[in-house]
Structure formats: structure tokens, C-alpha cells
Design a protein around this motif. Structure first.
Motif, PDB file in Angstrom:
ATOM      1  N   UNK A   1       3.932  -1.781 -10.662  1.00  0.00           N
ATOM      2  CA  UNK A   1       4.687  -1.016 -10.192  1.00  0.00           C
ATOM      3  C   UNK A   1       5.883  -0.876 -10.581  1.00  0.00           C
ATOM      4  N   UNK A   2       6.896  -0.730 -10.188  1.00  0.00           N
ATOM      5  CA  UNK A   2       8.020  -0.184 -10.057  1.00  0.00           C
ATOM      6  C   UNK A   2       9.281  -1.612 -10.829  1.00  0.00           C
TER       7      UNK A   2
ATOM      8  N   UNK B   1       1.092  -1.528   0.400  1.00  0.00           N
ATOM      9  CA  UNK B   1       0.139   0.073  -0.066  1.00  0.00           C
ATOM     10  C   UNK B   1       1.219   1.217  -0.255  1.00  0.00           C
ATOM     11  N   UNK B   2       2.288   1.733   1.510  1.00  0.00           N
ATOM     12  CA  UNK B   2       2.646   2.625   1.048  1.00  0.00           C
ATOM     13  C   UNK B   2       4.027   2.673  -0.197  1.00  0.00           C
ATOM     14  N   UNK B   3       3.438   2.041  -1.240  1.00  0.00           N
ATOM     15  CA  UNK B   3       4.708   2.651  -2.778  1.00  0.00           C
ATOM     16  C   UNK B   3       3.557   2.053  -3.921  1.00  0.00           C
ATOM     17  N   UNK B   4       1.875   1.506  -3.876  1.00  0.00           N
ATOM     18  CA  UNK B   4       1.422   1.374  -4.454  1.00  0.00           C
ATOM     19  C   UNK B   4       1.810  -0.209  -5.399  1.00  0.00           C
ATOM     20  N   UNK B   5       2.657  -0.512  -4.925  1.00  0.00           N
ATOM     21  CA  UNK B   5       2.898  -2.116  -6.000  1.00  0.00           C
ATOM     22  C   UNK B   5       1.315  -2.835  -5.656  1.00  0.00           C
TER      23      UNK B   5
END
Lengths: 410, 153
Positions: B61-62, B35-39
Motif C-alpha cells: 500500500x501507500x 478496496x478503493x485504493x488497494x491498501x
């Protein structure tokens, strides 16, 4: 003014962590600290460390004086009427929460409305969501255009006869856009609403006069404006602060305590329960002195030069989209962008390999990014001690990202 | 300009993933999110007689999160559930920085992510696919129900 290389070099030499080793372009997250601030904090702990406001001996009196001198420096810095209107907190987030808990919960009721903009940092949004939920008030959002512009007309339309509170950032941490709080506060007051300004991003970059803005509350953090982390400020108009209940309860904020209750001490100490961050306040005082020494003319001119330079260069790089306005004047050193096909976390990691510090993610403004239709972005944020050479380093890194990720651009 | 971490193996799995596609006959499916980086990935496995006969993922995601999932599927397709779990345990240990030379080789291309052990902020990205696979095996009923639900959509 004529800014010379010598002036720039001298300013950079004031910051121990600023060097040619890496380019620090994450100033909106926190600024670097000049040596004079670090020294002031050190001197406090070395020569006058005692619990302020309590002890009846020499060094405690000195600590108290240093703490209260810092309050006077802040008062002058933002043009408040009296030091009773300056409350020290940990940061802007705590300041805004103080208003939400101590003012909003006691003064709002079902049927009332709170207006915030979608541009806000989570810290100027979540406290009002909480206040709305607990009081039954309605929370309304004001949407700017995609460049972040909020006109007088948009603002007037967003107000209703039931709006009792407006909470708005002075400068967006994502778009770099500065908002005309003076005009908006006047309109809000005309409708009987109070106005809370979030100055976390504005205080480091421009002179602020709270009486001229005529906002009712104004919050900011020390650490974004050269001071240590852990010291922040809430400005509030005296007549409002007077009627508010304390935020936190504990030591050194009472006149008289019995087993049944207590009477609160005078402003601003009513809102400063527990041992305060006097070392941080002394550091903030030194930061303000440093701002006064360097002067707003230098800072504003230099930051505009750097922003213009960066905006010009970034436009030459293909596959980049910059959020917000096309005009450098409307960015105040904050350039948030996306690179086609490259995730911001990968951008920040590759830039780190090139010695460039930038911020990646949602910048604590998820609703704004959702409104703009971008899930994640990267932000380069400049300070007056940055240089064109550092921007070149950033641009050079930026230009290689896609090929490094395997895209056959050239 | 150095380019240490984003090596060709990683960027190739990110830009040209072999397993990023639908898998209509998957019998296990689970979403994994940071949740914190959206992956965000949805892992789909087709398991028959305790063996992973096919697998795929979808998501955003990344590069690290996406490439890692692709590398993992390269490694586990054709293996038994137990072998996959053992490799996952090795991979997670690699990310924590405790792994032998032999174990590193067993991970094949996924071993290219070994430098994540020096990048604490990217650990979550690297392990997302692997954690999701572990969760599928930890709670197969849930993953089977999600695969069923996906078929009806």
C-alpha cells in the motif's frame, strides 16, 4: 500551422482556473471550463430559466429553443444524420447504461455473445456484465498486446458467429491509445453484430464523425470536453432507437397515459424522461462553439507537441515506466506511469505539494491494470491549454519523488 | 520545493519498517483492506495475559498505510490490550483533528501523521492498521481462528 506564444496565451486566458498557481494535468478526469461556457450557463439561468418542452409562455419557449439548438450543435459536431439521433443524458456512463438496459436486455438471449476489450473503462464493461447476466448471453474479452495494440486480425479472431454486440472505447483513458472504430465496426457489421463506441476520451481531442465511423451507438460526456458536469450524449442510429423501449419512465416522454399504460413520445424525447439539464446542454453548446472557434488543427497539433515534449522528458527520469506505446503519437496526451518503490497515492500527494494535479489509482480500469500487471498507477493527462512550462513543473516534481521518500538515488 | 507532509519519520517507517515481517507464534491475525485504493495489511499480534508481547504486519500500500501500521506496533508492543485500545482511540481522534497536546505526545512517532487531519482522502490509509487492531480486540475469536489457519498453511 504556426502556433505562436500569443495564441497559447490567449487560449489560456479563456480559462479562469488555468494559471501559474498550479499545473492542471488531470484533463482526462475532467477538463477545465472556458469563461464562455460558464457565462452561457449563467445566462440561461438569468434570462430564460423555465422548464423546457412544457410551458406555453415566452421564456419556456426560449428555454426549449436553447435546449434544442444545443442538440443541433451536437448533431453537427459528431456528424449525425438527424437530431432525433441525439439523446441527452447525464454522461457517457448513463448513455452506455441506456443501451444496455434498453437495447441489450430486449435483444440478447442465451447463446448470444457480447465482445468488449479489456482496455475498457468500468462504465463500458459493467453494463455489459449486467446485460450478459440477465439475458444469459456470454461476455467475451478481447486482449490487446501489452502496448495496447488491437490489430484487425486480433479483432477478427475475437468475433464468433454468435457475437451480437461489440463495445469498444475510441480512446483508452489509461493508455491514450486510439482505436480504429471504423474498421472494427465494419468487420462487426459483416458478422451481423452491432457496434457501441465509447467516445468519452476521444470527443475532447479529435474530430468525430459517427456516420463515417458507422457505429450504431456512440456515448460521450460533456464535462471532459469543456462543458459542465451533468450533461452527456448518446448517439444512436434512428432505426435502432425507434425500436427500443424507454430507459427511464416519467414526465415529458409520453404521448398518452392511462391507468393501464402509456404510448411513448417521438425520438429523442422518449429517452429523456423528467426535467432535463437544459442549462448543461446550453453549456455544451457553448463548448462546441469554442471548439469550432479554436479549431481542431490547433488542438490536435498543440496536444501532439505537448505529448511529444512530455514523453521525451519523462524518459530522462530514472525509475519510471510508462504504460502503453513508446510513441508519443499513440498517447493523445495521456501518460500513465509508475515510479519504482513509490505508491501512486503518495506520488499524487507529493505532486500536490508542488502544485501539480495528477490522477492516482486504478482509473476505473481494474481489469486492464491487472492484465498489464500493475495494481495502481499515476496518470498525467494533457489538454491543449497546458504548456511546456507546466510539464517541466511536473517533471521536476517527478524527479524528486524517490529521494523525498528516502531512497538514496544520488 | 516544499516537503511538508512526507517527513523523515514517515518515510523511514515506510522504507525501513521495524515490524514488517512474519510472526510465526502470533495468536491473533486479521487482514485489513481499503478496496478503493488497494491498501492491504495483515496484522499479527502475540498476546499473553492481556498484554501485547509481540506484533508484526505484512502488506502492500501507500507509504501512509504502511508507515502508520509500523508506528502503531512501535507504540503498542509491550502494552496491555486496554492501553493499546486507548491509544488507538486517541490516534483516530487525532486524524479527525480533535486532540490535546498531551495526547499528541503520548502517540510518540505516530503523532507525525497529525497532518492527515487536513487530507480527507488519506484518512483511510492512516487508520487502516489501527482499525484492524481494534477489530482484532472486538472479535478475538475470529482473529484467533485466522492465526490458527495461518499456522497450518
Amino acid at each position: 500551422m504556426m502556433i505562436t506564444q500569443d495564441m497559447i496565451d490567449k487560449v489560456r486566458a479563456d480559462f479562469p482556473l488555468i494559471s501559474d498557481e498550479f499545473a492542471y494535468l488531470d484533463n482526462s478526469a475532467t477538463s477545465q471550463k472556458p469563461q464562455c461556457v460558464i457565462d452561457a450557463v449563467k445566462r440561461f439561468y438569468e434570462t430564460m430559466n423555465a422548464n423546457p418542452l412544457r410551458g406555453l409562455y415566452r421564456i419556456s419557449v426560449e428555454a426549449t429553443d436553447a435546449y434544442e439548438d444545443a442538440r443541433e450543435a451536437v448533431r453537427k459536431f459528431i456528424g449525425a444524420k438527424s437530431t432525433e439521433e441525439i439523446v441527452f443524458t447525464r454522461n457517457a456512463t448513463e448513455s452506455l447504461n441506456l443501451v444496455a438496459y434498453s437495447w441489450a436486455l430486449g435483444n440478447l438471449k442465451a447463446g448470444d455473445e457480447i465482445l468488449v476489450t479489456i482496455v475498457e473503462h468500468h462504465s463500458n464493461m459493467l453494463p455489459w456484465q449486467m446485460a450478459a447476466k440477465q439475458t444469459g448471453a456470454k461476455l467475451n474479452y478481447l486482449y490487446p498486446d501489452k502496448a495496447g495494440t488491437i490489430t484487425e486480425e486480433t479483432f477478427r479472431k475475437a468475433l464468433t458467429p454468435n457475437t451480437k454486440l461489440v463495445c469498444m472505447t475510441h480512446l483508452s483513458n489509461v493508455l491514450g491509445r486510439c482505436y480504429d472504430l471504423k474498421t472494427f465496426a465494419k468487420i462487426a457489421h459483416g458478422q451481423g453484430a452491432l457496434f457501441v463506441g465509447d467516445g468519452a476520451q476521444s470527443t475532447p481531442h479529435m474530430p468525430v464523425d459517427v456516420r463515417d465511423l458507422d457505429v450504431d451507438f456512440y456515448a460521450f460526456s460533456g464535462h471532459k470536453m469543456l462543458a459542465p458536469m451533468g450533461i452527456g450524449v448518446l448517439y444512436g442510429k434512428r432505426e435502432l432507437l425507434d425500436k427500443m423501449d424507454p430507459f427511464l419512465r416519467g414526465g415529458e416522454m409520453i404521448d398518452y397515459v392511462t391507468t393501464e399504460g402509456a404510448t411513448w413520445t417521438e425520438l429523442p424525447h422518449k429517452f429523456e424522461a423528467g426535467t432535463v439539464n437544459a442549462g448543461g446542454a446550453v453549456g455544451l453548446h457553448a463548448a462546441i462553439d469554442y471548439y469550432n472557434k479554436i479549431g481542431w488543427e490547433f488542438i490536435e497539433q498543440r496536444e501532439l507537441e505537448l505529448t511529444r515534449y512530455a514523453m521525451e522528458k519523462i524518459r530522462e527520469v530514472p525509475h519510471i515506466t510508462v504504460l502503453g506505446s513508446d510513441k508519443a503519437e499513440e498517447h493523445h496526451g495521456i501518460i500513465t506511469f509508475k515510479v519504482d518503490g513509490v505508491h501512486p497515492h503518495d506520488i499524487a500527494a507529493m505532486m500536490d505539494e508542488d502544485g501539480v494535479c495528477v490522477r492516482a489509482g486504478h482509473h476505473c480500469a481494474q481489469p486492464l491494470l491487472k492484465f498489464l500487471g500493475v495494481p495502481n498507477t499515476t496518470r498525467c493527462s494533457l489538454g491543449f491549454y497546458n504548456t511546456e512550462k507546466e510539464i517541466d513543473r511536473f517533471i521536476e516534481s517527478l524527479s524528486t519523488l524517490r529521494t523525498r521518500m528516502g531512497y538514496a538515488d544520488r | 520545493m516544499q516537503n511538508t507532509f512526507y517527513n523523515e519519520i514517515l518515510t523511514d517507517h515506510n522504507l525501513h519498517p521495524a515490524h514488517k515481517h512474519e510472526l510465526p507464534d502470533a495468536n491473533f491475525q486479521l487482514e485489513g483492506v481499503n478496496p478503493s485504493c488497494g491498501d492491504d495489511i495483515v496484522l499479527k499480534l502475540k498476546v499473553e495475559d492481556g498484554k501485547i508481547v509481540d506484533g508484526a504486519y505484512l502488506g502492500d500500500g501507500c507509504a501512509i498505510s504502511q508507515a502508520s501500521a509500523d508506528m502503531m506496533l512501535d507504540l503498542v508492543i509491550g502494552r496491555t490490550k486496554e492501553e493499546a485500545q486507548r491509544l488507538s482511540e486517541i490516534f483516530l481522534r487525532m486524524i479527525k483533528g480533535h486532540i490535546t497536546e498531551e495526547e499528541h505526545e503520548e502517540l510518540e512517532e505516530a503523532g507525525a501523521l497529525i497532518d492527515v487531519s487536513h487530507m480527507p482522502s488519506r484518512v483511510k490509509c492512516a487508520v487502516l492498521g489501527w482499525h484492524t487492531m481494534d477489530e482484532i480486540f472486538d472479535d478475538p475469536e475470529k482473529a484467533a481462528a485466522e492465526a490458527e489457519a495461518a499456522k497450518k498453511e
